[in-house]
Write a protein that holds these residues in place. Structure first.
Motif, PDB file in Angstrom:
ATOM      1  N   PRO A 176       0.800  -1.234   0.000  1.00 50.66           N
ATOM      2  CA  PRO A 176       0.000   0.000   0.000  1.00 50.66           C
ATOM      3  C   PRO A 176       0.825   1.272   0.000  1.00 50.66           C
ATOM      4  O   PRO A 176       0.457   2.262  -0.635  1.00 50.66           O
ATOM      5  CB  PRO A 176      -0.832  -0.133   1.287  1.00 50.66           C
ATOM      6  CG  PRO A 176      -0.962  -1.597   1.497  1.00 50.66           C
ATOM      7  CD  PRO A 176       0.337  -2.193   1.029  1.00 50.66           C
ATOM      8  N   ILE A 177       1.968   1.269   0.697  1.00 58.50           N
ATOM      9  CA  ILE A 177       2.812   2.469   0.737  1.00 58.50           C
ATOM     10  C   ILE A 177       3.469   2.700  -0.621  1.00 58.50           C
ATOM     11  O   ILE A 177       3.617   3.842  -1.074  1.00 58.50           O
ATOM     12  CB  ILE A 177       3.854   2.346   1.856  1.00 58.50           C
ATOM     13  CG1 ILE A 177       3.149   2.367   3.212  1.00 58.50           C
ATOM     14  CG2 ILE A 177       4.885   3.464   1.774  1.00 58.50           C
ATOM     15  CD1 ILE A 177       4.066   2.126   4.389  1.00 58.50           C
ATOM     16  N   THR A 178       3.855   1.620  -1.299  1.00 59.51           N
ATOM     17  CA  THR A 178       4.414   1.756  -2.645  1.00 59.51           C
ATOM     18  C   THR A 178       3.361   2.294  -3.608  1.00 59.51           C
ATOM     19  O   THR A 178       3.660   3.162  -4.450  1.00 59.51           O
ATOM     20  CB  THR A 178       4.929   0.394  -3.159  1.00 59.51           C
ATOM     21  OG1 THR A 178       5.868  -0.137  -2.220  1.00 59.51           O
ATOM     22  CG2 THR A 178       5.611   0.542  -4.507  1.00 59.51           C
ATOM     23  N   LEU A 179       2.148   1.811  -3.487  1.00 60.11           N
ATOM     24  CA  LEU A 179       1.068   2.296  -4.350  1.00 60.11           C
ATOM     25  C   LEU A 179       0.808   3.779  -4.108  1.00 60.11           C
ATOM     26  O   LEU A 179       0.574   4.544  -5.056  1.00 60.11           O
ATOM     27  CB  LEU A 179      -0.210   1.488  -4.102  1.00 60.11           C
ATOM     28  CG  LEU A 179      -0.152  -0.005  -4.469  1.00 60.11           C
ATOM     29  CD1 LEU A 179      -1.436  -0.699  -4.063  1.00 60.11           C
ATOM     30  CD2 LEU A 179       0.101  -0.176  -5.964  1.00 60.11           C
ATOM     31  N   ALA A 180       0.872   4.194  -2.848  1.00 61.79           N
ATOM     32  CA  ALA A 180       0.696   5.620  -2.534  1.00 61.79           C
ATOM     33  C   ALA A 180       1.826   6.443  -3.139  1.00 61.79           C
ATOM     34  O   ALA A 180       1.607   7.557  -3.648  1.00 61.79           O
ATOM     35  CB  ALA A 180       0.648   5.817  -1.023  1.00 61.79           C
ATOM     36  N   SER A 181       3.044   5.898  -3.108  1.00 54.67           N
ATOM     37  CA  SER A 181       4.181   6.601  -3.687  1.00 54.67           C
ATOM     38  C   SER A 181       4.027   6.728  -5.193  1.00 54.67           C
ATOM     39  O   SER A 181       4.368   7.763  -5.789  1.00 54.67           O
ATOM     40  CB  SER A 181       5.467   5.839  -3.337  1.00 54.67           C
ATOM     41  OG  SER A 181       6.600   6.613  -3.592  1.00 54.67           O
ATOM     42  N   ARG A 182       3.503   5.684  -5.819  1.00 56.64           N
ATOM     43  CA  ARG A 182       3.268   5.734  -7.263  1.00 56.64           C
ATOM     44  C   ARG A 182       2.251   6.829  -7.594  1.00 56.64           C
ATOM     45  O   ARG A 182       2.401   7.574  -8.573  1.00 56.64           O
ATOM     46  CB  ARG A 182       2.780   4.365  -7.745  1.00 56.64           C
ATOM     47  CG  ARG A 182       2.771   4.208  -9.258  1.00 56.64           C
ATOM     48  CD  ARG A 182       2.526   2.755  -9.654  1.00 56.64           C
ATOM     49  NE  ARG A 182       3.682   1.927  -9.313  1.00 56.64           N
ATOM     50  CZ  ARG A 182       3.646   0.865  -8.512  1.00 56.64           C
ATOM     51  NH1 ARG A 182       2.495   0.501  -7.952  1.00 56.64           N
ATOM     52  NH2 ARG A 182       4.740   0.177  -8.264  1.00 56.64           N
ATOM     53  N   THR A 183       1.240   6.956  -6.763  1.00 59.50           N
ATOM     54  CA  THR A 183       0.229   8.000  -6.961  1.00 59.50           C
ATOM     55  C   THR A 183       0.836   9.389  -6.778  1.00 59.50           C
ATOM     56  O   THR A 183       0.540  10.318  -7.543  1.00 59.50           O
ATOM     57  CB  THR A 183      -0.938   7.798  -5.980  1.00 59.50           C
ATOM     58  OG1 THR A 183      -1.560   6.526  -6.237  1.00 59.50           O
ATOM     59  CG2 THR A 183      -1.973   8.904  -6.127  1.00 59.50           C
ATOM     60  N   ASN A 184       1.690   9.562  -5.768  1.00 57.53           N
ATOM     61  CA  ASN A 184       2.325  10.863  -5.538  1.00 57.53           C
ATOM     62  C   ASN A 184       3.141  11.308  -6.754  1.00 57.53           C
ATOM     63  O   ASN A 184       3.085  12.476  -7.158  1.00 57.53           O
ATOM     64  CB  ASN A 184       3.242  10.782  -4.312  1.00 57.53           C
ATOM     65  CG  ASN A 184       2.475  10.685  -3.012  1.00 57.53           C
ATOM     66  OD1 ASN A 184       1.311  11.045  -2.937  1.00 57.53           O
ATOM     67  ND2 ASN A 184       3.136  10.183  -1.981  1.00 57.53           N
ATOM     68  N   LEU A 185       3.893  10.374  -7.327  1.00 58.19           N
ATOM     69  CA  LEU A 185       4.698  10.713  -8.496  1.00 58.19           C
ATOM     70  C   LEU A 185       3.793  11.047  -9.679  1.00 58.19           C
ATOM     71  O   LEU A 185       4.056  12.017 -10.423  1.00 58.19           O
ATOM     72  CB  LEU A 185       5.629   9.555  -8.855  1.00 58.19           C
ATOM     73  CG  LEU A 185       6.505   9.746 -10.102  1.00 58.19           C
ATOM     74  CD1 LEU A 185       7.353  11.002  -9.994  1.00 58.19           C
ATOM     75  CD2 LEU A 185       7.393   8.520 -10.312  1.00 58.19           C
ATOM     76  N   ALA A 186       2.727  10.289  -9.845  1.00 62.01           N
ATOM     77  CA  ALA A 186       1.791  10.560 -10.934  1.00 62.01           C
ATOM     78  C   ALA A 186       1.188  11.955 -10.793  1.00 62.01           C
ATOM     79  O   ALA A 186       1.052  12.700 -11.776  1.00 62.01           O
ATOM     80  CB  ALA A 186       0.687   9.500 -10.947  1.00 62.01           C
ATOM     81  N   GLN A 187       0.833  12.335  -9.575  1.00 64.23           N
ATOM     82  CA  GLN A 187       0.248  13.654  -9.354  1.00 64.23           C
ATOM     83  C   GLN A 187       1.242  14.763  -9.668  1.00 64.23           C
ATOM     84  O   GLN A 187       0.870  15.809 -10.228  1.00 64.23           O
ATOM     85  CB  GLN A 187      -0.248  13.764  -7.915  1.00 64.23           C
ATOM     86  CG  GLN A 187      -1.482  12.909  -7.638  1.00 64.23           C
ATOM     87  CD  GLN A 187      -1.868  12.877  -6.176  1.00 64.23           C
ATOM     88  OE1 GLN A 187      -1.031  13.085  -5.290  1.00 64.23           O
ATOM     89  NE2 GLN A 187      -3.136  12.597  -5.904  1.00 64.23           N
ATOM     90  N   ALA A 188       2.504  14.548  -9.328  1.00 66.15           N
ATOM     91  CA  ALA A 188       3.523  15.554  -9.644  1.00 66.15           C
ATOM     92  C   ALA A 188       3.694  15.684 -11.152  1.00 66.15           C
ATOM     93  O   ALA A 188       3.801  16.808 -11.683  1.00 66.15           O
ATOM     94  CB  ALA A 188       4.850  15.170  -8.986  1.00 66.15           C
TER      95      ALA A 188
END
Length: 375
Positions: free
Chosen positions: A309-321
């Motif tokens: 779940p933390i990796t998935l959240a990190s993937r989302t953060n990068l996508a948002q940037a």
């Protein structure tokens, strides 16, 4: 372990060593797996007794720790089952699990399973265990302070899901009680104050939270707890960032990063880099934010696996940037990968999955709108 007549002496001796180890068999995942295997074998030959309760409690804790690295829901299910049996065995034998780590560990396992399932019943059960412990334990002993802290944390999480203001108010009050229950110099005061700071942040009492995090930092420093010091610096930096003190937040995050690197805590390092990237992004400095998000995602994939779940959240953060930068060609595949992972791990209707789907839908719409405007 003289009563273990059905277990070979070598296995019984190794189980004894595991149970007597002050530091736990967690130097590697292989050690943890082997310890779980040995204790599971010994448990099957152990009648209801103090020894069985001890084995159950240790198995529950080990499986909880392993699940934090593997994201295994099966490990969480087993951890909860073992810890429930441990507390029942302790009560049957005339003790109370609140005097041991059984109930705090059970509450932690239930909270962790909630993060995977979104099932509020897990949080409700954790709250019930916490209330039972607090009613049983007298004021002025460390176990009660830790029970108050664990219940405070659970109520804060339930507030974040339900929006029930009563849960948050109680979380803050319980956190304050826990801090009063412990002597100022107690080695567990740092974690207690850190939890109180988090509850205060959720209640938007930011100035008090900053003061509380600084107290936690002093306690961790005084007790020589370098990991705790780094975590307190991370929390303090987040609070400073919330008040717009970006420069001070960045300096504080960098101090935390230095300690995490010094103690070899790769997970803590990724957390700080992710948060530091968030400060840069909020300031509009995508040139610094994006590389940090990229390295954070790479590191978390290596440390935790692609579907944690933390990796998935990190993937989302990068996508948002990437999306903010107008780079839809890189943002959309990341949103798609995050959604696929959330659907596989959490199911299609989990709140996090729905938010992930909304991210992808928004990015696709904006990309289409910009393409139409350019055409």
């Amino acid at each position: 372990m003289d009563e273990l007549t059905d277990i070979d002496p070598a296995t019984a001796e190794r189980a004894r060593e595991i149970l007597e180890s002050a530091e736990g068999p967690f130097s590697s995942s292989e050690d943890t797996d082997k310890a779980i295997e040995i204790l599971t074998k010994v448990l099957s030959a152990t009648p209801s007794s103090t020894l069985r309760s001890t084995i159950l409690s240790n198995l529950g804790m080990m499986l909880l720790v392993r699940s934090q690295h593997t994201s295994s829901v099966a490990d969480l299910d087993a951890s909860i089952a073992y810890l429930r049996e441990a507390q029942q065995t302790q009560k049957t034998l005339g003790g109370h699990p609140a005097l041991s780590a059984t109930i705090p560990n059970l509450m932690s396992a239930l909270r962790a399973r909630y993060e995977h399932s979104g099932d509020l019943e897990d949080l409700d059960e954790a709250v019930r265990w916490g209330r039972d412990a607090i009613l049983w334990l007298p004021a002025g002993i460390p176990q009660r302070a830790m029970a108050l802290t664990s219940l405070s944390s659970t109520l804060k999480i339930r507030f974040e899901r339900s929006g029930n203001a009563g849960d948050l108010s109680e979380a803050v009050e319980l956190g304050r009680q826990a801090a009063v229950d412990l002597p100022v110099s107690h080695p567990r005061m740092g974690p207690v104050l850190s939890n109180l700071g988090s509850a205060l942040m959720a209640a938007e009492k930011t100035d008090e939270a900053i003061f509380t995090y600084r107290r936690a930092l002093e306690n961790f420093h005084a007790t020589g707890d370098r990991h705790g010091e780094a975590r307190a610096l991370t929390n303090l930096a987040g609070a400073l960032s919330r008040t717009g003190r970006s420069d001070e937040a960045i300096t504080t995050y960098r101090s935390a990063l230095g300690i995490f690197r010094a103690v070899g805590d790769g997970y803590g390092e990724t957390r700080v880099k992710n948060n530091l990237a968030g400060v840069y992004r909020a300031a509009g400095d995508l040139e610094r934010a994006i590389p940090l998000y990229e390295t954070t995602l790479t590191d978390r994939e290596a440390l935790l696996g692609p579907d944690h779940p933390i990796t998935l959240a990190s993937r989302t953060n990068l996508a948002q940037a990437y999306e903010v930068a107008g780079d839809y060609g890189r943002a959309i595949p990341l949103y798609e990968a995050a959604l696929t992972g959330h659907e596989r791990i959490l199911g299609p209707d989990h709140p996090t999955t729905r938010a992930s789907r909304a991210n992808l839908t928004r990015a696709l719409r904006r990309w289409s709108e910009e393409a139409d405007a350019e055409g």
